[in-house]
Design an enzyme around this catalytic site. Sequence first.
Site, short mmCIF file in Angstrom:
data_model
loop_
_atom_site.label_atom_id
_atom_site.label_comp_id
_atom_site.label_asym_id
_atom_site.label_seq_id
_atom_site.Cartn_x
_atom_site.Cartn_y
_atom_site.Cartn_z
N ASP A 78 0.81 -1.21 0.00
CA ASP A 78 0.00 0.00 0.00
C ASP A 78 0.85 1.27 0.00
O ASP A 78 1.88 1.33 0.68
CB ASP A 78 -0.86 -0.01 1.28
CG ASP A 78 -1.81 1.16 1.37
OD1 ASP A 78 -2.74 1.22 0.57
OD2 ASP A 78 -1.60 2.03 2.25
N GLU B 219 15.64 -14.09 -0.19
CA GLU B 219 16.20 -15.05 0.78
C GLU B 219 15.19 -16.13 1.13
O GLU B 219 15.51 -17.31 1.26
CB GLU B 219 16.62 -14.33 2.07
CG GLU B 219 17.98 -13.69 1.99
CD GLU B 219 18.19 -12.64 3.09
OE1 GLU B 219 17.56 -12.75 4.18
OE2 GLU B 219 18.95 -11.69 2.85
C1 NOJ Z 1 -4.28 3.30 -0.54
C2 NOJ Z 1 -5.43 2.39 -0.26
O1 NOJ Z 1 -5.79 1.73 -1.44
C3 NOJ Z 1 -6.53 3.25 0.30
O2 NOJ Z 1 -7.77 2.58 0.37
C4 NOJ Z 1 -6.10 3.76 1.64
O3 NOJ Z 1 -7.07 4.65 2.15
C5 NOJ Z 1 -4.76 4.50 1.54
N1 NOJ Z 1 -3.80 3.82 0.72
C6 NOJ Z 1 -4.16 4.67 2.91
O4 NOJ Z 1 -3.63 3.46 3.36
#
Ligand code: NOJ
Length: 552
Positions: free
Chosen positions: A201, A246
């Site tokens: 993310d 690894e």
């Molecule tokens: C991207 C994620 O897809 C989204 O849903 C989220 O609110 C933000 N990152 C923060 O983690």
Amino acid sequence: MSHWWEHAVVYQVYVRSFADANGDGLGDLEGLRGRLDHIAALGVDAIWMTPIYPSPQLDHGYDVADYFAIDPIHGDLAAFDRLVADANALGLRVLLDIVPNHCSREHPWFLEALAAAPGSDARARFYFRDGKADGSPPNNWRAIFGGSVWTPVGGDDPQWYLGTFTPYQPDLDHTHPDVDAMFADALRFWFDRGVDGFRVDATPPVGKTPGLPDAPPLAPGEFNPHTRFRPEGHEVWRRWRSVIDEYMATHPGRELMMVSEAYAPRRPDLMAEYVRPDEFHQCFAFDLLMSPWHGPSMRRALADAVEHVAAHGTWPTIALNNHDAQRIVTRLAHDGITSPDAWTGDNLRAAEGEVDLVVGTRRARAAAGLLLALPGSVYLYQGEELGLPEVLDLPDELRQDPVFANTGGDKKGRDGCRVPLPWTASPVGSHGFSVTEGDDVAEPWLPQPADWGRYAADTQVDDESSMLSLYRRLLAARRSHLGRSEPGTTALIDDHDDLIVLRRGDVLIVCNVGAGPVDCAAVAGRAPLLTTDPSGTRGGTVVDRDTTVWFS
Ligand code: NOJ
């Protein structure tokens, strides 16, 4: 050597909205396990689950309180193990979502940091800083979901902490050895449980310019160079890659991967940095998702996505939908929006004006015909195979996305693409979302529209002209007709403004985004293999507007 993920189709499960086995109105792992046959029947290679870790759910799991467990609303580790076993038995790999940039303010480390003194080691795992002498925050950085990135600790405490998204998602400082070690352990923990990889993310804000200087004046759409696409972030990814390499070296037979989520509108150079050979295996290219239905914009998005990563010997990774974007059926339902800037820079923006779902649905079908012909990896978002539209009229008081609250309602946010799926035409159990016996079934966490039954999986499954049947046909044709290609070899033919034309081996794919039919005899000259037109192929070389035809 080829790898499973190179040309994989991955199905994104927004767990909260997929299927609910215990009748509490929230999706869970057992609900997902019960519906895996739907995903397997589509013919995809893997699932990616949005975060399922313990979380106060203020950003629906993207605020993680513990990276080593399952939130009780979704199940437990035993349910997770059953899910992985069943998915694997159906030929599906399993990807998790991991959130490195920030955790929840309820993560034990953050609670410890709040209780500790300024300058303590506990605070050094995050970004705690003193405010400026005039009482203003440490710098001028803006949060993605509105306001300053800084939140005062409060009371007599002179410090503020940094949250790139919201105050309840404090950013972690990856230069602290504990942070680095914890994520390495988390990767290994889930690999030990059978996970095949991670969607990582929000990668751009990981790593900051030392000293956290003020941002320079920024034009709309420009990013703050002190907290986006930092070299310090790329160092983190190289360490993660070495953990993965690894692990594979010591576990023969395991083939693991990670995909970076980075929005870099019209900066394919930045996007491609993530797929340098010692970093990620894949990085989403989002420009097609953000493009209007406009030939030159779409061609440019595709060419950028393919060419820049080819320089690193790899393929593009493309999605048309996800849990952060307006659903494509609605996004493309506006005739006449062709400005290349219509979406770029704000993937959450809802186009205004008349929504024509007939137009939007035709285009979504044509877009799927193009997407599933692309080289590299394709990610689908649950419900796109059902042709679900965005739910635009959710009552404001039921909206849960922090984007809505933090912008004072200025942005409606992302709830409209997260409404629980309809499985059955029958309304029982919220159209089968909640698998239920008896009357004590809770309402779904977001209400389904009154006509949700017409999109239900069981309404569509035997209808040849349905979106679901189209997705199944496209996925089958992708497997049988489009082989593996070398990076960068897919030809994008550029001789007509309204046509996107791809050559994949012997197959020519033509997507007509213009206002009328085009006779493609000049480029096609062969027999149509399939069409996205719900009434079937015309047999000749004419491609109607808002239609994709594969010629073989
Ligand atoms: C991207 C994620 O897809 C989204 O849903 C989220 O609110 C933000 N990152 C923060 O983690």
